[in-house]
Design a protein around this motif. Structure first.
Motif, short mmCIF file in Angstrom:
data_model
loop_
_atom_site.label_atom_id
_atom_site.label_comp_id
_atom_site.label_asym_id
_atom_site.label_seq_id
_atom_site.Cartn_x
_atom_site.Cartn_y
_atom_site.Cartn_z
N CYS A 1 1.10 -1.00 0.24
CA CYS A 1 -0.37 -0.20 -0.08
C CYS A 1 0.81 1.33 0.29
O CYS A 1 0.46 2.40 -0.45
N HIS A 2 1.94 1.20 1.33
CA HIS A 2 2.82 2.80 0.65
C HIS A 2 3.39 2.70 -0.42
O HIS A 2 3.62 3.79 -0.79
N GLY A 3 4.30 1.60 -1.10
CA GLY A 3 4.80 1.39 -1.64
C GLY A 3 4.13 2.10 -3.16
O GLY A 3 4.80 3.09 -4.16
N VAL A 4 2.94 1.57 -2.99
CA VAL A 4 1.73 1.89 -4.45
C VAL A 4 1.58 3.32 -4.42
O VAL A 4 1.50 4.20 -5.64
N HIS A 5 1.67 4.01 -3.20
CA HIS A 5 1.48 5.49 -3.40
C HIS A 5 2.70 6.61 -2.94
O HIS A 5 2.98 7.59 -2.83
N GLY A 6 4.11 5.85 -3.63
CA GLY A 6 4.97 6.66 -3.50
C GLY A 6 5.60 6.59 -2.19
O GLY A 6 6.13 7.67 -2.14
N HIS A 7 6.05 5.89 -1.34
CA HIS A 7 6.09 5.76 0.10
C HIS A 7 7.02 5.30 0.36
O HIS A 7 6.51 4.43 1.06
N GLY A 8 7.86 4.83 -0.76
CA GLY A 8 8.79 3.59 -0.54
C GLY A 8 10.27 3.62 0.39
O GLY A 8 9.69 3.33 1.47
N ASP A 9 10.40 4.88 0.98
CA ASP A 9 10.66 5.05 2.65
C ASP A 9 9.41 4.68 4.20
O ASP A 9 10.78 3.75 4.85
N LYS A 10 8.44 4.57 4.05
CA LYS A 10 7.72 4.26 4.82
C LYS A 10 7.74 3.16 4.36
O LYS A 10 7.65 1.79 5.06
N ALA A 11 7.71 2.37 2.89
CA ALA A 11 7.64 0.90 3.10
C ALA A 11 9.24 -0.01 3.12
O ALA A 11 8.75 -0.41 3.63
N LEU A 12 10.03 1.03 2.99
CA LEU A 12 11.39 0.63 3.55
C LEU A 12 11.16 0.10 5.35
O LEU A 12 11.82 -1.33 5.53
N ASN A 13 10.94 1.17 6.12
CA ASN A 13 10.92 1.00 7.54
C ASN A 13 10.81 0.18 7.86
O ASN A 13 10.29 -0.61 8.28
N LEU A 14 8.88 -0.10 6.92
CA LEU A 14 8.17 -1.51 8.12
C LEU A 14 8.34 -2.84 7.19
O LEU A 14 8.54 -3.33 7.97
N PHE A 15 9.27 -3.07 6.11
CA PHE A 15 9.28 -4.11 5.45
C PHE A 15 11.04 -4.31 6.77
O PHE A 15 11.19 -5.21 7.28
N ARG A 16 11.67 -3.03 7.09
CA ARG A 16 12.90 -3.50 8.65
C ARG A 16 11.83 -3.93 10.02
O ARG A 16 12.03 -4.97 10.59
N GLU A 17 10.50 -3.28 10.42
CA GLU A 17 9.85 -3.33 11.48
C GLU A 17 9.49 -4.98 11.56
O GLU A 17 9.32 -5.62 12.46
N MET A 18 9.11 -5.57 10.19
CA MET A 18 8.93 -6.80 9.85
C MET A 18 9.67 -7.83 10.30
O MET A 18 9.71 -9.02 11.10
N LEU A 19 11.42 -7.43 10.04
CA LEU A 19 11.85 -8.40 9.75
C LEU A 19 12.79 -8.17 11.93
O LEU A 19 12.90 -9.16 12.00
N ASP A 20 12.90 -7.24 12.64
CA ASP A 20 12.50 -6.81 13.81
C ASP A 20 11.70 -7.83 14.64
O ASP A 20 11.89 -8.04 15.44
N LYS A 21 10.26 -8.17 14.27
CA LYS A 21 9.88 -8.54 15.12
C LYS A 21 9.42 -9.77 14.50
O LYS A 21 8.69 -11.03 15.05
#
Length: 116
Positions: A86-106
């Motif tokens: 959702c974030h990537g589609v709307h051009g929020h690449g930084d947020k998408a990458l932060n969510l990816f990192r959070e996913m890994l951290d969890k």
């Protein structure tokens, strides 16, 4: 289906309805269905919850999508994929990458969809 009292809607019913509304972009009707899903207490189901996250995200309502995402009692890669997308589609690449990192951290393991 609503007129048939013998038929009880379940997870599969709601996922089908949510996906159908999602494909036609019928946000108004979709939000009514969201209310019914809440009433039936199915919004925390992994499949129904993912459909809700995805629909709000597709419609650009990222705050609503994030709120639903964080309400999930157990977030799987399916949930993470939906919110990252959702974030990537709307051009929020930084947020998408932060969510990816959070996913890994969890400790949630990415799958092949995560990388798409």
């Amino acid at each position: 289906m609503e007129e048939c009292t013998e038929i009880i809607s379940n997870q599969g019913t709601w996922v089908s309805i949510l996906l159908a509304y999602s494909h036609v972009g019928a946000l108004q009707q979709w939000m009514k269905i969201h209310g019914r899903v809440i009433k039936d207490r199915l919004y925390l189901d992994v499949f129904v919850g993912t459909c809700l996250i995805d629909m709000y995200g597709k419609c650009g309502r990222l705050d609503d999508a994030m709120s639903l995402f964080y309400q999930m009692p157990r977030r799987t890669s399916i949930h993470w994929n939906a919110i990252i997308s959702c974030h990537g589609v709307h051009g929020h690449g930084d947020k998408a990458l932060n969510l990816f990192r959070e996913m890994l951290d969890k400790g949630v393991k990415p799958d092949h969809i995560t990388f798409v």
